[in-house]
Scaffold this motif. Structure first.
Motif, PDB file in Angstrom:
ATOM      1  N   HIS A 267     -76.464  87.209 101.479  1.00 32.23           N
ATOM      2  CA  HIS A 267     -77.210  87.790 102.613  1.00 32.23           C
ATOM      3  C   HIS A 267     -78.690  88.022 102.289  1.00 32.23           C
ATOM      4  CE1 HIS A 267     -77.425  91.934 101.040  1.00 32.23           C
ATOM      5  NE2 HIS A 267     -76.255  91.636 100.475  1.00 32.23           N
ATOM      6  N   HIS A 270     -80.266  84.704 102.479  1.00 33.16           N
ATOM      7  CA  HIS A 270     -80.233  84.288 103.887  1.00 33.16           C
ATOM      8  C   HIS A 270     -81.377  84.936 104.668  1.00 33.16           C
ATOM      9  CE1 HIS A 270     -78.551  83.583 107.937  1.00 33.16           C
ATOM     10  NE2 HIS A 270     -77.906  82.587 107.349  1.00 33.16           N
ATOM     11  N   ASP A 271     -81.605  86.229 104.404  1.00 34.21           N
ATOM     12  CA  ASP A 271     -82.704  86.926 105.094  1.00 34.21           C
ATOM     13  C   ASP A 271     -84.036  86.253 104.778  1.00 34.21           C
ATOM     14  OD1 ASP A 271     -80.874  88.685 106.099  1.00 34.21           O
ATOM     15  OD2 ASP A 271     -81.410  90.370 104.767  1.00 34.21           O
ATOM     16  N   GLN A 274     -84.384  83.042 106.582  1.00 31.21           N
ATOM     17  CA  GLN A 274     -84.725  83.255 107.997  1.00 31.21           C
ATOM     18  C   GLN A 274     -86.209  83.568 108.152  1.00 31.21           C
ATOM     19  OE1 GLN A 274     -81.407  85.838 109.399  1.00 31.21           O
ATOM     20  NE2 GLN A 274     -81.121  84.167 110.880  1.00 31.21           N
ATOM     21  N   ARG A 275     -86.757  84.302 107.188  1.00 32.23           N
ATOM     22  CA  ARG A 275     -88.211  84.549 107.231  1.00 32.23           C
ATOM     23  C   ARG A 275     -88.958  83.219 107.088  1.00 32.23           C
ATOM     24  NH1 ARG A 275     -86.673  88.999 104.061  1.00 32.23           N
ATOM     25  NH2 ARG A 275     -87.322  88.088 102.049  1.00 32.23           N
ATOM     26  N   ALA A 277     -87.835  80.225 107.896  1.00 28.41           N
ATOM     27  CA  ALA A 277     -87.663  79.435 109.119  1.00 28.41           C
ATOM     28  C   ALA A 277     -88.596  79.956 110.221  1.00 28.41           C
ATOM     29  CB  ALA A 277     -86.208  79.487 109.574  1.00 28.41           C
ATOM     30  N   ALA A 278     -88.733  81.294 110.267  1.00 26.68           N
ATOM     31  CA  ALA A 278     -89.626  81.874 111.281  1.00 26.68           C
ATOM     32  C   ALA A 278     -91.069  81.454 111.031  1.00 26.68           C
ATOM     33  CB  ALA A 278     -89.503  83.399 111.263  1.00 26.68           C
ATOM     34  N   GLU A 300     -74.048  78.869 112.849  1.00 31.00           N
ATOM     35  CA  GLU A 300     -74.867  79.149 111.665  1.00 31.00           C
ATOM     36  C   GLU A 300     -76.357  79.109 112.008  1.00 31.00           C
ATOM     37  OE1 GLU A 300     -72.575  76.811 111.892  1.00 31.00           O
ATOM     38  OE2 GLU A 300     -70.979  77.386 110.503  1.00 31.00           O
ATOM     39  N   ALA A 301     -77.126  79.823 111.224  1.00 30.52           N
ATOM     40  CA  ALA A 301     -78.569  79.877 111.460  1.00 30.52           C
ATOM     41  C   ALA A 301     -79.253  78.558 111.086  1.00 30.52           C
ATOM     42  CB  ALA A 301     -79.168  81.020 110.636  1.00 30.52           C
ATOM     43  N   PHE A 302     -78.655  77.819 110.152  1.00 31.59           N
ATOM     44  CA  PHE A 302     -79.327  76.598 109.661  1.00 31.59           C
ATOM     45  C   PHE A 302     -78.374  75.413 109.743  1.00 31.59           C
ATOM     46  CE2 PHE A 302     -80.610  80.233 106.913  1.00 31.59           C
ATOM     47  CZ  PHE A 302     -81.819  80.493 107.559  1.00 31.59           C
TER      48      PHE A 302
END
Ligand code: SIN
Length: 330
Positions: A267, A270-271, A274-275, A277-278, A300-302
């Motif tokens: 996690h 993963h966080d 995500q940063r 990807a943003a 899934e996020a990716f």
């Protein structure tokens, strides 16, 4: 009447197949990429109806492959494959990054003729040198009517570029094709195919290949690893503009995460992803597992790596991030 021989062109790039041990009796201690490709062919059987030419494209330990080597190799493959009298190309290559080069060539050239990469796990002057056998087998595969696509031949096994992976650090049969299994086998009894030759797919146009070979840099894609106690610190450092500036490297455009199991990610990592990807970085999930690939639910996020290992997913993502390649990515 003179019979017209078909040409098989052998491109040398180095590796253990061209390696030499200081003392052949202790052949575990050797230096890769020493022997010229023309010399590797000495005594290797030429397939009937064929003529073998060779060219030294590079002479490197494949762990050190750089952009210039890949670009030269792309251009020389493109050149020789375009010659009507060339039946196929064989590439002698180190085992360590062979699967990445294979995927690159398949993705870009998608050749309708065979491009056969071969290698060795023992240096050329070892008493149990496996290079000559592998090279002879590769020539046979390149001469085979109907063969096409980028293929790997090692230790009597024939693999397709999409599936092949180095799976052992020292065994002569160092490669596997995961759940798919090898494409076929080659040995004293000839060649047996278990599946069809790789489909050609869509090759890049000749000008696009030339442009790829002329680019001074390809999109920067890094691989990060998920593991117990992971943090996002590495990803944050990779994206840090000050670090990038200090190291004089281009900004990261893509990240492949070698996830646990079915591409799951700690996690904290993963966080951080995500940063990233943003911030516009493309993230792809692969797996640390040697086989099985990653299957997705769509939640899934990716996106997943479509069955590619982390190293190969890195090549695929890098190519997809080139200008004009969006259509291939989507
Ligand atoms: C290399 O990859 O160039 C060295 C190791 C090998 O070929 O097995």
């Amino acid at each position: 009447m003179q019979v017209r021989l078909e040409k098989i062109v052998v491109l040398g790039t180095g590796g253990t197949i061209a390696g030499l041990a200081g003392d052949p009796a202790h052949s575990r201690h050797y230096v890769a990429a020493q022997k010229p490709v023309a010399d590797l062919l000495g005594g290797v059987a030429v397939p009937a109806g064929s003529e073998v030419l060779s060219e030294q494209v590079a002479q490197v330990d494949s762990k050190d492959i750089d952009l210039a080597v890949w670009q030269r190799l792309l251009l020389r493959c493109q050149y020789w494959l375009a010659q009507d009298d060339v039946r196929g190309v064989v590439i002698t290559h180190g085992t360590d990054t062979l699967e990445e080069t294979a995927l690159l060539l398949q993705s870009v050239l998608a050749p309708a003729k065979p491009v056969v990469l071969t290698c060795a796990m023992r240096p050329a002057n070892a008493p149990d040198a496996d290079g000559p056998r592998n090279l002879a087998d590769a020539l046979q595969v390149a001469a085979c009517v109907g063969a096409q696509g980028v293929i790997v031949v090692c230790a009597g096994q024939i693999h397709a570029a999409a599936e092949v992976q180095k799976v052992h650090t020292s065994r002569l049969d160092a490669f596997g094709s995961g759940d798919a299994g090898p494409l076929g086998r080659i040995g004293p009894d000839g060649m047996q195919l278990a599946r069809e030759w790789p489909r050609c797919g869509k090759a890049w146009s000749a000008p696009d290949v030339q442009a790829l070979a002329a680019r001074t840099a390809w999109p920067r894609v890094e691989v990060v690893y998920s593991h117990a106690l992971a943090s996002g610190a590495l990803v944050d450092a990779l994206l840090d503009a000050e670090v990038t500036r200090r190291l004089g490297v281009p900004p990261v455009q893509g990240l492949v995460v070698a996830g646990t199991g079915n591409g799951t990610v700690h996690h904290a990592l993963h966080d951080a992803l995500q940063r990233a990807a943003a911030a516009g970085v493309h993230v792809v999930r692969a797996t640390r597992c040697a086989a099985g690939g990653v299957s997705s639910t769509g939640e899934e996020a990716f996106p997943d790596s479509r069955g590619l290992s982390p190293a190969k997913a890195r090549v695929a993502l890098m190519l997809s991030l080139l200008p004009g390649q969006r259509a291939r990515r989507d």
